[in-house]
Structures are given as C-alpha cells and as structure tokens.
Design a protein around this motif. Structure first.
Motif, PDB file in Angstrom:
ATOM      1  N   ASN A  42       0.939  -1.101   0.040  1.00 31.92           N
ATOM      2  CA  ASN A  42       0.280  -0.235   0.026  1.00 31.92           C
ATOM      3  C   ASN A  42       0.982   1.550   0.106  1.00 31.92           C
ATOM      4  O   ASN A  42       0.661   2.058  -0.545  1.00 31.92           O
ATOM      5  CB  ASN A  42      -1.541   0.049   1.690  1.00 31.92           C
ATOM      6  CG  ASN A  42      -1.875   1.061   1.023  1.00 31.92           C
ATOM      7  OD1 ASN A  42      -2.172   1.843   0.330  1.00 31.92           O
ATOM      8  ND2 ASN A  42      -1.678   1.417   2.474  1.00 31.92           N
ATOM      9  N   GLU A  43       2.115   1.228   1.449  1.00 36.63           N
ATOM     10  CA  GLU A  43       2.918   2.180   0.786  1.00 36.63           C
ATOM     11  C   GLU A  43       3.444   2.260  -0.365  1.00 36.63           C
ATOM     12  O   GLU A  43       3.671   3.538  -0.746  1.00 36.63           O
ATOM     13  CB  GLU A  43       4.228   2.651   2.080  1.00 36.63           C
ATOM     14  CG  GLU A  43       3.430   2.150   3.681  1.00 36.63           C
ATOM     15  CD  GLU A  43       1.939   3.154   3.620  1.00 36.63           C
ATOM     16  OE1 GLU A  43       2.694   4.174   3.400  1.00 36.63           O
ATOM     17  OE2 GLU A  43       1.082   3.052   4.299  1.00 36.63           O
ATOM     18  N   GLY A  44       4.086   1.550  -1.164  1.00 37.65           N
ATOM     19  CA  GLY A  44       4.107   1.726  -2.400  1.00 37.65           C
ATOM     20  C   GLY A  44       3.144   2.785  -3.015  1.00 37.65           C
ATOM     21  O   GLY A  44       4.016   3.271  -4.046  1.00 37.65           O
ATOM     22  N   ARG A  45       2.105   1.677  -3.228  1.00 37.03           N
ATOM     23  CA  ARG A  45       1.036   2.391  -4.109  1.00 37.03           C
ATOM     24  C   ARG A  45       0.851   3.591  -4.155  1.00 37.03           C
ATOM     25  O   ARG A  45       0.597   4.189  -5.356  1.00 37.03           O
ATOM     26  CB  ARG A  45      -0.265   0.617  -4.053  1.00 37.03           C
ATOM     27  CG  ARG A  45      -1.383   1.615  -4.918  1.00 37.03           C
ATOM     28  CD  ARG A  45      -2.125   1.033  -4.277  1.00 37.03           C
ATOM     29  NE  ARG A  45      -2.207   1.973  -2.975  1.00 37.03           N
ATOM     30  CZ  ARG A  45      -3.203   3.098  -2.545  1.00 37.03           C
ATOM     31  NH1 ARG A  45      -3.442   4.202  -3.950  1.00 37.03           N
ATOM     32  NH2 ARG A  45      -3.347   3.603  -1.755  1.00 37.03           N
ATOM     33  N   ALA A  46       0.846   4.064  -2.691  1.00 33.95           N
ATOM     34  CA  ALA A  46       0.106   5.434  -2.188  1.00 33.95           C
ATOM     35  C   ALA A  46       1.445   5.958  -3.337  1.00 33.95           C
ATOM     36  O   ALA A  46       0.856   7.526  -4.117  1.00 33.95           O
ATOM     37  CB  ALA A  46       0.372   5.639  -1.133  1.00 33.95           C
ATOM     38  N   VAL A  47       2.837   6.164  -3.047  1.00 27.90           N
ATOM     39  CA  VAL A  47       3.718   7.104  -3.560  1.00 27.90           C
ATOM     40  C   VAL A  47       4.074   7.096  -4.745  1.00 27.90           C
ATOM     41  O   VAL A  47       3.953   7.975  -5.623  1.00 27.90           O
ATOM     42  CB  VAL A  47       4.996   6.623  -2.690  1.00 27.90           C
ATOM     43  CG1 VAL A  47       6.331   7.257  -3.888  1.00 27.90           C
ATOM     44  CG2 VAL A  47       5.458   6.426  -1.968  1.00 27.90           C
ATOM     45  N   LYS A  48       3.927   5.774  -5.562  1.00 34.00           N
ATOM     46  CA  LYS A  48       3.753   5.472  -6.614  1.00 34.00           C
ATOM     47  C   LYS A  48       2.567   6.802  -7.559  1.00 34.00           C
ATOM     48  O   LYS A  48       3.352   6.798  -8.901  1.00 34.00           O
ATOM     49  CB  LYS A  48       3.532   3.899  -7.494  1.00 34.00           C
ATOM     50  CG  LYS A  48       4.069   3.796  -9.272  1.00 34.00           C
ATOM     51  CD  LYS A  48       4.453   2.712  -9.544  1.00 34.00           C
ATOM     52  CE  LYS A  48       4.037   1.858 -10.726  1.00 34.00           C
ATOM     53  NZ  LYS A  48       3.677   0.703 -11.074  1.00 34.00           N
ATOM     54  N   ARG A  49       1.759   6.163  -6.967  1.00 39.00           N
ATOM     55  CA  ARG A  49       0.182   6.973  -7.327  1.00 39.00           C
ATOM     56  C   ARG A  49       0.624   8.502  -7.263  1.00 39.00           C
ATOM     57  O   ARG A  49       0.097   9.461  -8.040  1.00 39.00           O
ATOM     58  CB  ARG A  49      -0.928   6.709  -6.622  1.00 39.00           C
ATOM     59  CG  ARG A  49      -2.328   7.520  -7.348  1.00 39.00           C
ATOM     60  CD  ARG A  49      -3.064   7.110  -8.598  1.00 39.00           C
ATOM     61  NE  ARG A  49      -4.547   7.629  -9.348  1.00 39.00           N
ATOM     62  CZ  ARG A  49      -3.753   7.718 -10.463  1.00 39.00           C
ATOM     63  NH1 ARG A  49      -3.097   7.128 -11.575  1.00 39.00           N
ATOM     64  NH2 ARG A  49      -5.304   8.506 -10.562  1.00 39.00           N
ATOM     65  N   TRP A 291      -5.367   5.320   3.492  1.00 41.20           N
ATOM     66  CA  TRP A 291      -5.831   4.730   5.420  1.00 41.20           C
ATOM     67  C   TRP A 291      -6.451   4.100   5.555  1.00 41.20           C
ATOM     68  O   TRP A 291      -5.979   3.437   6.148  1.00 41.20           O
ATOM     69  CB  TRP A 291      -6.359   6.833   5.105  1.00 41.20           C
ATOM     70  CG  TRP A 291      -5.205   7.626   5.396  1.00 41.20           C
ATOM     71  CD1 TRP A 291      -4.324   8.943   5.337  1.00 41.20           C
ATOM     72  CD2 TRP A 291      -3.959   7.515   7.307  1.00 41.20           C
ATOM     73  NE1 TRP A 291      -3.449   8.958   6.183  1.00 41.20           N
ATOM     74  CE2 TRP A 291      -3.375   8.921   7.166  1.00 41.20           C
ATOM     75  CE3 TRP A 291      -4.285   6.681   7.610  1.00 41.20           C
ATOM     76  CZ2 TRP A 291      -2.774   9.277   8.235  1.00 41.20           C
ATOM     77  CZ3 TRP A 291      -3.052   6.502   9.252  1.00 41.20           C
ATOM     78  CH2 TRP A 291      -2.103   7.251   9.204  1.00 41.20           C
ATOM     79  N   VAL A 292      -7.829   3.960   3.815  1.00 40.79           N
ATOM     80  CA  VAL A 292      -8.121   2.758   4.231  1.00 40.79           C
ATOM     81  C   VAL A 292      -7.374   1.324   4.403  1.00 40.79           C
ATOM     82  O   VAL A 292      -7.819   0.880   5.173  1.00 40.79           O
ATOM     83  CB  VAL A 292      -9.411   2.619   3.466  1.00 40.79           C
ATOM     84  CG1 VAL A 292      -9.940   1.657   3.463  1.00 40.79           C
ATOM     85  CG2 VAL A 292     -10.277   3.987   3.685  1.00 40.79           C
ATOM     86  N   LEU A 293      -6.605   1.349   3.468  1.00 45.24           N
ATOM     87  CA  LEU A 293      -6.089   0.586   3.740  1.00 45.24           C
ATOM     88  C   LEU A 293      -4.762   0.209   4.711  1.00 45.24           C
ATOM     89  O   LEU A 293      -4.606  -0.818   4.998  1.00 45.24           O
ATOM     90  CB  LEU A 293      -5.099   0.324   1.752  1.00 45.24           C
ATOM     91  CG  LEU A 293      -5.879   0.385   0.839  1.00 45.24           C
ATOM     92  CD1 LEU A 293      -5.174   0.121   0.015  1.00 45.24           C
ATOM     93  CD2 LEU A 293      -6.352  -1.088   1.379  1.00 45.24           C
ATOM     94  N   ARG A 294      -4.084   0.772   5.164  1.00 37.40           N
ATOM     95  CA  ARG A 294      -3.949   1.423   6.496  1.00 37.40           C
ATOM     96  C   ARG A 294      -4.385   0.260   7.541  1.00 37.40           C
ATOM     97  O   ARG A 294      -3.820  -0.325   8.569  1.00 37.40           O
ATOM     98  CB  ARG A 294      -3.131   2.815   6.733  1.00 37.40           C
ATOM     99  CG  ARG A 294      -2.156   2.877   6.500  1.00 37.40           C
ATOM    100  CD  ARG A 294      -2.087   4.368   6.432  1.00 37.40           C
ATOM    101  NE  ARG A 294      -0.384   5.139   5.161  1.00 37.40           N
ATOM    102  CZ  ARG A 294      -0.187   5.834   5.471  1.00 37.40           C
ATOM    103  NH1 ARG A 294      -0.823   6.619   6.494  1.00 37.40           N
ATOM    104  NH2 ARG A 294       0.630   6.590   4.424  1.00 37.40           N
TER     105      ARG A 294
END
Length: 399
Positions: A42-49, A291-294
């Motif tokens: 999720n953190e990688g996805r968020a930064v990439k997006r 935040w939801v996925l966290r």
C-alpha cells in the motif's frame, strides 16, 4: 412487515475449542504475514500514484473542446464541456425510450430474508454453549434469496428466479464538443436519476398483470400490501451534462496517460473543474484510499495476533472469569504488537520509497517497542539488591 424467529442451541467441548485454537495459530500467522505484505504494498502504491499525479500535473495542457488540434496528439490534455449524445436508448422489454448517456432498469422482488445472531456463554470446564436466533422477515431485494439455504425453510419459501432481470445500456457515441468520450470515461459517469413513470412516458408498455404505482411498474395485486413474489421495476438514466477530463488526446478521443513509473492517469469529473482542482481531488482520493488500506492492514494484523495467542485464552477458559481476564490481556498485547509492527512496516516501506519521512516513522515504532519493554521491566518484582529496612538485623558476615 412480519417477522418470526427460530432458536437453536449448540454446545462445544473444551477439547474441541483447544483443537480449533491450535489450528487457528497457523491462520493467525498467515494473517499477520498478509497484513505486513498489504501494508508494504500500500505504501508503494500510494507513493507511485502520488508521483504519477504530480508528473501529470506538470505536463497537462489546456485545450478547447470545440476543435481537435492535431499538434496536441499524444499530449496530456485538460478540457471541459457538455457530454451529450444523439442516440435514443430503448428498454427491450418495456419499450421505454430516452435520449440519455445511460439507461438502466432495476428489478426488486418481495422475498423472505433470514438474519441470524448468536450469543456464546462459557461454562465451567472450558466448554461453551451458543444460542443462535434466526429471524425471518419480508422485504424488497434486488437478488434472488435462496430459501433452501435457510435454517428453517418451512413457511419461508421464495420464488426460484426474478420475473425480469436488471438491465442497462450506454450510448455507443457520447460527444464532448468535437471529441468523443472513450468507454472507460463513460464508465465513470454514474449520476443516475430516477424516471417518474406515467402513461405518457415515451414508448412505455406494460406486460400482462402489471400496473403503474407511483414512479414504478408493479407486478402483483396490491402495491399497498405486497406478497411474496411480487416485483417492482424502476428506471433511471444519466442525462447529458457538463464534464471535465484529463487524458491523452488520441485522434478525436482519449486514452490514459502512462507516467514514467508505469502508473496510468485518466481523470473525469461531472461538472466544470480546472486541471489543478482535478489533480488535487485525485490526490485526496489517493490519500483516503491509503489510510483505508492502512486501517485494514492493522486490523488484520490485530486479528492475526489474537488468533496466535488464542490457545492461551482457551486454556484459561476452564475457569470462565480467568478466561475473560486472559482474553483482555491478549487483546491488549495484540493491539500493541499490531500497532508497533504496522508502524515499523510502514516506516521501512517509506524508507525504501521516501527515506526522509520513513526515518521518523521508524523511530516512532521503535519508541513504542522500547516503551513496552520498559513497562514490562518496571512491573516485574524486584527481588535482589534491596536495602535492609530500619531495625532489621544486618546480613551475616561471609564465611
């Protein structure tokens, strides 16, 4: 609406619970591992997006919807205008016609529904007794409920299928000035508005046994007193409307923008918005999803740790009060471990993707872990190197 209920009592031995808790250890371990993987991904996805959106904002250009400029081919563009179509959409069964971007039919049937609730009580010796209550009521549902799967199907039988299926149609060509919207962009337009049916509704025809009731078609004897198997049919449409979009111009249509990190950007919003507003809204949605996925990851890890320690809870449940006390302690430890490991996982992911912020999160996670260790040490009894109290005899001299 009528309701009736059926109650069932079941028991489980202490040995059966213990065996189940042992197998739950493997499930708990797997759940913790999945949670760690989810948090890292999720953190990688968020930064990439976020980086893809920043890159898109730096490259987007404003274009007019009234004409297709060939020099903008292959460029990321932003434009606003009215999405409209010349097509007339028609329901193939009821004949209803509308000049709209989308037309849908929603069918609901009056059916029996089963809802259950359980209450479990622990008994001396570690066994449990569970009382499950099955409540049956009637209501409108858009999918067929299989009454054969009910705990007590007698007297609660539903029809095997709907009289009509749900249906929808999208215009094949929707224009935005000189451009046309792609199928992917049309899929994002879902502002459906209910159609108020009447005898003058264009093309509407009623099948045998049907009647108009308010803004819907009713299949049954009395809309005021529905019976099992009665159905109601409603229609809704997406009208022509103003939209704003960000995408790559390809001919007279659009395709998603592929950022340098491989993430695709294609934005469409009902209404008139600037490019800055659209990218900001996309960043906000990205943060919300993050935040939801966290929270999902932390919750999954908490459940996993509780299952890992579940055997201790069952062992102590021979005395119910002791079992409840151990359960509270396990919940507290599972919560601390889930929060700590989640923070460390997120911090390591941020160190990998964004080192500056990740270092701070890692320090916070380690501080929690250190604080937990210190609190355990402080609560441990001190049995050595304690000074003698006043008036007590001195220790004997060494031999």
């Amino acid at each position: 609406m009528s309701m009736n209920s059926y109650r069932e009592v079941s028991s489980r031995s202490w040995g059966s619970r213990l065996a189940g808790s042992v197998s739950g250890i493997l499930v708990g371990l797997l759940l913790v591992m999945v949670a760690v993987g989810l948090l890292w991904w999720n953190e990688g996805r968020a930064v990439k997006r976020a980086r893809a959106l920043d890159e898109g904002l730096s490259q987007v250009v404003e274009v007019a919807a009234e004409r297709v400029e060939t020099e903008n081919q292959g460029r990321l563009v932003h434009l606003s205008g009215r999405a409209e179509t010349k097509e007339t959409l028609t329901d193939p069964v009821f004949g209803l016609k509308a000049q709209a971007l989308k037309l849908s039919r929603e069918v609901e049937m009056y059916q029996w529904r089963e809802r259950s609730s359980s209450e479990t009580r622990e008994k001396i010796g570690g066994g449990t007794e569970t009382v499950t209550t099955y409540n049956y009521d009637r209501g409108w549902e858009s999918n067929v409920i299989d009454s054969d799967s009910f705990k007590k199907p007698e007297g609660h039988i539903n029809p095997a299928q709907m009289p009509y299926d749900n249906w929808s149609q999208t215009a094949s060509r929707v224009e935005l000035g000189a451009f046309r919207l792609s199928r992917e962009q049309l899929a994002k337009l879902n502002d459906f508005r209910r159609i108020d049916l009447s005898d003058s509704t264009p093309g509407l025809r009623l099948p045998p046994g049907a009647q108009l009731a308010g803004s819907e078609i009713y299949l049954g004897q009395n809309p005021g007193a529905p019976q099992i198997g009665d159905a109601r049919i409603r229609f809704a449409l997406v009208n022509p409307q103003d939209v704003s979009l960000v995408a790559v111009q390809q001919g007279d249509s659009f395709v998603p923008y592929r950022a340098s990190n491989g993430n695709e950007v294609s934005l469409l919003e009902p209404g008139v918005f600037s490019a800055q507003e659209m990218f900001q809204a996309a960043q906000d949605r990205n943060r919300m999803l993050t935040w939801v996925l966290r929270l999902v990851g932390v919750l999954a890890m908490f459940i996993g740790f509780r299952m890992l320690f579940g055997t201790l809870r069952v062992l102590a449940a021979v005395v119910p009060m002791l079992g409840r006390m151990v359960g509270v302690a396990i919940g507290l430890v599972a919560g601390i471990l889930a929060a700590t490991i989640s923070l460390i996982t997120i911090a390591l992911a941020w160190i990998f993707y964004r080192p500056l912020f990740g270092g701070g999160l890692l320090l916070l996670g380690l501080a929690l872990l250190f604080g937990l260790k210190r609190s355990n040490q402080a609560s441990a009894p001190v049995t050595a190197d304690m000074p003698a109290s006043a008036g007590s005899p001195p220790p004997p001299p060494p031999v």
